[in-house]
Design an enzyme around this catalytic site. Structure first.
Site, PDB file in Angstrom:
ATOM      1  CG  ASN A  11       0.322  31.643  -6.620  1.00 34.77           C
ATOM      2  OD1 ASN A  11       0.151  32.344  -5.630  1.00 34.77           O
ATOM      3  ND2 ASN A  11       1.478  31.609  -7.269  1.00 34.77           N
ATOM      4  CE  LYS A  20       3.937  36.724 -17.830  1.00 38.87           C
ATOM      5  NZ  LYS A  20       4.055  36.339 -16.401  1.00 38.87           N
ATOM      6  CG  ASP A  21       2.522  33.846 -21.035  1.00 35.02           C
ATOM      7  OD1 ASP A  21       1.569  33.208 -20.562  1.00 35.02           O
ATOM      8  OD2 ASP A  21       3.467  34.289 -20.342  1.00 35.02           O
ATOM      9  CD  GLN A  41       3.446  33.619  -4.276  1.00 36.45           C
ATOM     10  OE1 GLN A  41       4.462  34.193  -3.892  1.00 36.45           O
ATOM     11  NE2 GLN A  41       2.828  33.949  -5.395  1.00 36.45           N
ATOM     12  NE  ARG A  72     -18.835  12.122   3.711  1.00 41.20           N
ATOM     13  CZ  ARG A  72     -17.809  12.369   4.545  1.00 41.20           C
ATOM     14  NH1 ARG A  72     -17.895  13.342   5.434  1.00 41.20           N
ATOM     15  NH2 ARG A  72     -16.705  11.663   4.460  1.00 41.20           N
ATOM     16  CE  LYS A  92       6.344  27.415 -11.504  1.00 37.47           C
ATOM     17  NZ  LYS A  92       6.088  27.841 -12.885  1.00 37.47           N
ATOM     18  CE1 TYR A 131      -1.615  28.200 -11.197  1.00 39.18           C
ATOM     19  CE2 TYR A 131       0.413  27.275 -12.040  1.00 39.18           C
ATOM     20  CZ  TYR A 131      -0.790  27.916 -12.241  1.00 39.18           C
ATOM     21  OH  TYR A 131      -1.161  28.253 -13.517  1.00 39.18           O
ATOM     22  CG  HIS A 172       4.126  24.799 -15.143  1.00 42.97           C
ATOM     23  ND1 HIS A 172       3.162  25.646 -14.644  1.00 42.97           N
ATOM     24  CD2 HIS A 172       3.502  23.631 -15.431  1.00 42.97           C
ATOM     25  CE1 HIS A 172       2.003  24.996 -14.611  1.00 42.97           C
ATOM     26  NE2 HIS A 172       2.169  23.776 -15.070  1.00 42.97           N
ATOM     27  NE  ARG A 201      -4.385  31.091 -16.701  1.00 35.27           N
ATOM     28  CZ  ARG A 201      -4.628  32.272 -16.143  1.00 35.27           C
ATOM     29  NH1 ARG A 201      -3.620  33.040 -15.728  1.00 35.27           N
ATOM     30  NH2 ARG A 201      -5.876  32.695 -15.999  1.00 35.27           N
ATOM     31  CG  HIS A 238       5.106  31.726 -16.765  1.00 36.29           C
ATOM     32  ND1 HIS A 238       3.931  32.099 -16.184  1.00 36.29           N
ATOM     33  CD2 HIS A 238       5.066  32.254 -18.018  1.00 36.29           C
ATOM     34  CE1 HIS A 238       3.223  32.808 -17.034  1.00 36.29           C
ATOM     35  NE2 HIS A 238       3.883  32.919 -18.153  1.00 36.29           N
TER      36      HIS A 238
HETATM   37  C1  LIG Z   1       2.560  34.339 -10.208  1.00 31.73           C
HETATM   38  C2  LIG Z   1       2.068  35.661  -9.722  1.00 31.73           C
HETATM   39  C3  LIG Z   1       1.555  36.591 -10.570  1.00 31.73           C
HETATM   40  N1  LIG Z   1       1.146  37.773 -10.074  1.00 31.73           N
HETATM   41  C4  LIG Z   1       0.549  38.737 -10.974  1.00 31.73           C
HETATM   42  C5  LIG Z   1       1.351  39.082 -12.201  1.00 31.73           C
HETATM   43  C6  LIG Z   1       0.289  39.329 -13.234  1.00 31.73           C
HETATM   44  O1  LIG Z   1      -0.157  40.652 -13.134  1.00 31.73           O
HETATM   45  C7  LIG Z   1      -0.852  38.412 -12.814  1.00 31.73           C
HETATM   46  C8  LIG Z   1      -0.892  37.137 -13.588  1.00 31.73           C
HETATM   47  O2  LIG Z   1       0.442  36.651 -13.647  1.00 31.73           O
HETATM   48  P1  LIG Z   1       0.829  35.675 -14.802  1.00 31.73           P
HETATM   49  O3  LIG Z   1       0.266  36.218 -16.081  1.00 31.73           O
HETATM   50  O4  LIG Z   1       2.279  35.375 -14.702  1.00 31.73           O
HETATM   51  O5  LIG Z   1       0.001  34.386 -14.370  1.00 31.73           O
HETATM   52  P2  LIG Z   1      -0.008  33.046 -15.184  1.00 31.73           P
HETATM   53  O6  LIG Z   1       0.260  33.250 -16.619  1.00 31.73           O
HETATM   54  O7  LIG Z   1      -1.279  32.377 -14.803  1.00 31.73           O
HETATM   55  O8  LIG Z   1       1.202  32.256 -14.565  1.00 31.73           O
HETATM   56  C9  LIG Z   1       0.908  31.089 -13.843  1.00 31.73           C
HETATM   57  O9  LIG Z   1       0.780  30.051 -14.757  1.00 31.73           O
HETATM   58  C10 LIG Z   1       2.003  29.566 -15.303  1.00 31.73           C
HETATM   59  C11 LIG Z   1       1.650  28.364 -16.122  1.00 31.73           C
HETATM   60  C12 LIG Z   1       3.002  29.289 -14.240  1.00 31.73           C
HETATM   61  O10 LIG Z   1       3.704  28.269 -14.224  1.00 31.73           O
HETATM   62  C13 LIG Z   1       3.196  30.343 -13.268  1.00 31.73           C
HETATM   63  O11 LIG Z   1       3.929  29.844 -12.112  1.00 31.73           O
HETATM   64  C14 LIG Z   1       1.916  30.882 -12.756  1.00 31.73           C
HETATM   65  O12 LIG Z   1       2.182  32.086 -12.109  1.00 31.73           O
HETATM   66  O13 LIG Z   1      -0.646  38.125 -11.442  1.00 31.73           O
HETATM   67  C15 LIG Z   1       1.179  38.080  -8.741  1.00 31.73           C
HETATM   68  O14 LIG Z   1       0.776  39.161  -8.316  1.00 31.73           O
HETATM   69  N2  LIG Z   1       1.685  37.163  -7.882  1.00 31.73           N
HETATM   70  C16 LIG Z   1       2.136  35.962  -8.327  1.00 31.73           C
HETATM   71  O15 LIG Z   1       2.589  35.159  -7.492  1.00 31.73           O
END
Ligand SMILES: Cc1cn([C@H]2C[C@H](O)[C@@H](COP(=O)(O)OP(=O)(O)O[C@H]3O[C@H](C)C(=O)[C@H](O)[C@H]3O)O2)c(=O)[nH]c1=O
Length: 183
Positions: free
Chosen positions: A48, A167-168, A46, A23, A72, A132, A119, A59, A62
């Site tokens: 994600n 942001k990044d 949490q 399967r 994580k 995650y 990360h 990405r 962070h």
């Molecule tokens: C993590 C998180 C984010 N958010 C909101 C904040 C932003 O508006 C949106 C995306 O957040 P961010 O741009 O920080 O997401 P990534 O860039 O994908 O960050 C992720 O990828 C990198 C590689 C990582 O290591 C982080 O732990 C992980 O959060 O979701 C939330 O509402 N809740 C959450 O728990």
């Protein structure tokens, strides 16, 4: 599960067992008992899921400062990524050193990133999906970021970088004032 040490202390590759039959496949992503010897304190607060549409996107990088410092556990559910962790632990002999691993939907490998590491990842294919697990809830107030292209880190991303969030892109470059994360 098998745990493989990387060159950075406490940063581990977790080899899950892929159980295959006609399967498809089954793998256990986490088990308190199997992790007990390594991290008896691990409790996921949490979980994600992220989806990245375009090959080359990055990405990260962070991390979260105490009291929201987090461990994580990362698994690639679709596609392939180059997953990177950077040691930010204040006083660590490998401070600011990074280690990268390839994770993919076909690999049994997961990346266990301890507290005090940044990360980030690059999508090596289109339409990457990641799972995650975090030991601490996301806290915007405690969030820290490093530039994926910081010359002080010199992370060797495998592909040309195609997409980075606003942001990044605006994360600070490292300078002598950055002393790392005190855990
Ligand atoms: C993590 C998180 C984010 N958010 C909101 C904040 C932003 O508006 C949106 C995306 O957040 P961010 O741009 O920080 O997401 P990534 O860039 O994908 O960050 C992720 O990828 C990198 C590689 C990582 O290591 C982080 O732990 C992980 O959060 O979701 C939330 O509402 N809740 C959450 O728990």
């Amino acid at each position: 599960m098998k745990f493989h040490q990387t060159p950075l202390a406490d940063l581990m590759l977790v080899e899950t067992t892929l159980i295959q039959d006609e399967r498809g496949q089954f793998a256990r992503a986490f088990c308190e008992t199997e992790f007990a010897a390594l991290r008896p304190d691990l409790h996921w607060t949490q979980i994600n899921i992220s989806r990245t549409y375009r090959q080359g996107s990055v990405r990260g990088m962070h991390f979260q400062y105490p009291p929201a410092a987090e461990a994580k556990l990362i698994r690639c559910l679709r596609g392939k990524i180059f997953d990177v962790a950077v040691d930010l632990r204040a006083g660590s002999p490998t401070f600011l050193q990074w280690h990268g691993v390839e994770l993919s939907e076909d690999s049994p490998m997961q990346f266990l990133i301890p507290e005090g590491f940044a990360h980030g990842f690059q999508a090596l294919t289109d339409d990457v999906q990641l799972l995650y697990m975090h030991t601490t809830a996301w806290s915007r107030e405690h969030e820290g970021g490093l530039r994926h292209d910081d010359p002080s880190l010199a992370i060797a991303w495998p592909l040309p970088v195609t997409q980075v969030s606003e942001k990044d892109r605006h994360a600070p470059l490292l300078d002598e004032t950055f002393v790392g994360v005190h855990l």
